[in-house]
Motif scaffolding. Structure first.
Motif, PDB file in Angstrom:
ATOM      1  N   GLU A 299      -3.313  15.259  -8.223  1.00  0.00           N
ATOM      2  CA  GLU A 299      -2.806  14.298  -6.974  1.00  0.00           C
ATOM      3  C   GLU A 299      -4.066  13.028  -6.739  1.00  0.00           C
ATOM      4  O   GLU A 299      -3.630  11.977  -6.509  1.00  0.00           O
ATOM      5  N   ALA A 302      -5.887  10.203 -10.271  1.00  0.00           N
ATOM      6  CA  ALA A 302      -5.457   8.862 -10.878  1.00  0.00           C
ATOM      7  C   ALA A 302      -6.784   7.839 -11.257  1.00  0.00           C
ATOM      8  O   ALA A 302      -7.573   7.826 -10.713  1.00  0.00           O
ATOM      9  N   THR A 312      -0.040   5.859 -11.565  1.00  0.00           N
ATOM     10  CA  THR A 312       0.445   6.652 -10.587  1.00  0.00           C
ATOM     11  C   THR A 312       1.126   8.127 -11.190  1.00  0.00           C
ATOM     12  O   THR A 312       1.556   7.913 -12.382  1.00  0.00           O
ATOM     13  N   GLU A 314       4.098   8.751 -10.104  1.00  0.00           N
ATOM     14  CA  GLU A 314       5.461   8.190 -10.582  1.00  0.00           C
ATOM     15  C   GLU A 314       5.602   7.595 -11.808  1.00  0.00           C
ATOM     16  O   GLU A 314       6.658   7.811 -12.530  1.00  0.00           O
TER      17      GLU A 314
END
Length: 369
Positions: A299, A302, A312, A314
């Protein structure tokens, strides 16, 4: 019901074997651990440690001091921690690293979380399997320059011949003299000490705490360990990386994969400035292969991929859902596990929730210098 072994088995037999492989004891190697307290949760194996560099608290303390000291770079501008920042799981929020001279490197800074368990080090080198070897690269490499010690060895060493460091070297090696061999061994010991096993997932999976993970994260976990998305094939085991060895498991699983990030000639080629494992092995089938890193604390680490080209989580999910990027989707050397998949928006959010459940806030907070 929490994710005990029987629950994992019900998710999928293959994922159970990967996730719990550390419990299947082989004959442990005879290693000198010198009473070092790894502070590992019950049931987790100790990392392998070279016989000529046993762990000790004093050595870790010296290594930590060196890791955060800009005097280790020739121009006193850069420490190991300048690129491997604790707040970002010992990575950094840049696409690629920048050395002490300002030279931009071609690869993203890797997280050092649980690096002691890695069977291979760096993004794409099948021959680097000891931290003592790898640490020499940032210290002495001339292309690219990182700390830039080469040609300035005596000058750099003199900075560590003072009373404060003399005490640290004395405690670590029973000798107050600073030299590069001892510095490398201390740095390796400190980096090995960076173990992270206190995430919400760990609470749920290994401590039977049903409330440690959200419902969304639990749904995402089932997706992660499913054949639909196949994440666990490359990011398996308790360290969520195929590149793992420890006292109960010494099998090298060849953890390098072509994920279809590039395909610039329709024959599988990656950009000439970085073609991955093939640069080491010279084997055509290794074009574009890079090591699958741990997903622990992903998390906060990045951007992602070897070149930092995905910003990200995503973006990462969309990349794998598409089966690669652009022409890379038809890369003939691409891993068979990168086949693409269809997920609803909620499923993508659930998968990210699971990845976020691998964040160990205790680890991140305790390592801030």
């Amino acid at each position: 019901m929490a994710l005990n072994l029987s629950t994992v088995r019900s998710l999928h037999a293959a994922s159970y074997l990967i996730l719990s492989s550390f419990l299947f004891a082989c004959e442990p190697p005879q290693l000198n651990q010198q009473e070092y307290d790894w502070t590992l949760p019950k049931g987790f194996p100790r990392p392998l440690v070279p016989k000529d560099n046993p762990m000790s608290a004093a050595k870790v303390a010296l290594g930590k001091a060196l890791f955060f000291d800009v005097n280790l770079s020739f121009n006193q501008s850069t420490a190991c921690a300048s690129c491997h920042q604790p707040a970002f799981a010992f990575s950094e929020p840049k696409k690629t690293a920048v050395g002490s001279t300002g030279q931009r490197h071609r690869r993203n800074t890797q997280s050092l979380v649980n690096v002691a368990y890695n069977s291979n080090l760096t993004w794409a080198h099948s021959g680097l399997d000891q931290l003592e070897q790898q640490i020499l690269i940032p210290m002495f490499s001339e292309n690219p320059i990182e700390l830039g010690i080469t040609g300035h060895e005596n000058e750099v060493l003199q900075r560590f011949k003072n009373q404060s460091y003399a005490k640290l070297f004395e405690h670590a090696f029973d000798d107050s003299n600073a030299d590069f061999d001892r510095m490398v061994k201390a740095l390796a010991s400190y980096v090995r000490s960076l173990t992270s096993f206190a995430s919400p997932f760990d609470g749920y999976a290994y401590q039977n705490n049903d409330d440690a993970m959200s419902d969304a994260a639990k749904r995402g976990m089932k997706l992660f360990f499913s054949e639909k998305v196949e994440c666990f094939h490359c990011h398996g085991g308790f360290n969520f990386s195929q590149s793992s060895q420890h006292e109960n498991q010494r099998l090298d699983l060849r953890p390098f994969h072509n994920t279809g990030l590039y395909n610039i000639d329709a024959k599988g080629a990656y950009p000439v400035y970085d073609q991955g494992l093939i640069e080491v092995t010279l084997q055509p089938q290794d074009m574009g292969k890079f090591r699958a890193p741990t997903l622990r604390n992903v998390e906060v680490s990045a951007p992602y991929m070897h070149d930092g080209s995905l910003a990200t989580l995503e973006d990462v999910i969309e990349f794998y859902a598409a089966g690669g990027r652009g022409h890379g989707t038809t890369n003939p050397l691409k891993s068979a596990f990168i086949a693409g998949f269809d997920l609803q928006l909620q499923q993508k959010q659930d998968l990210i929730a699971f990845l976020n459940s691998l964040t160990d806030r205790q680890f991140l907070n305790s390592n801030v210098n």
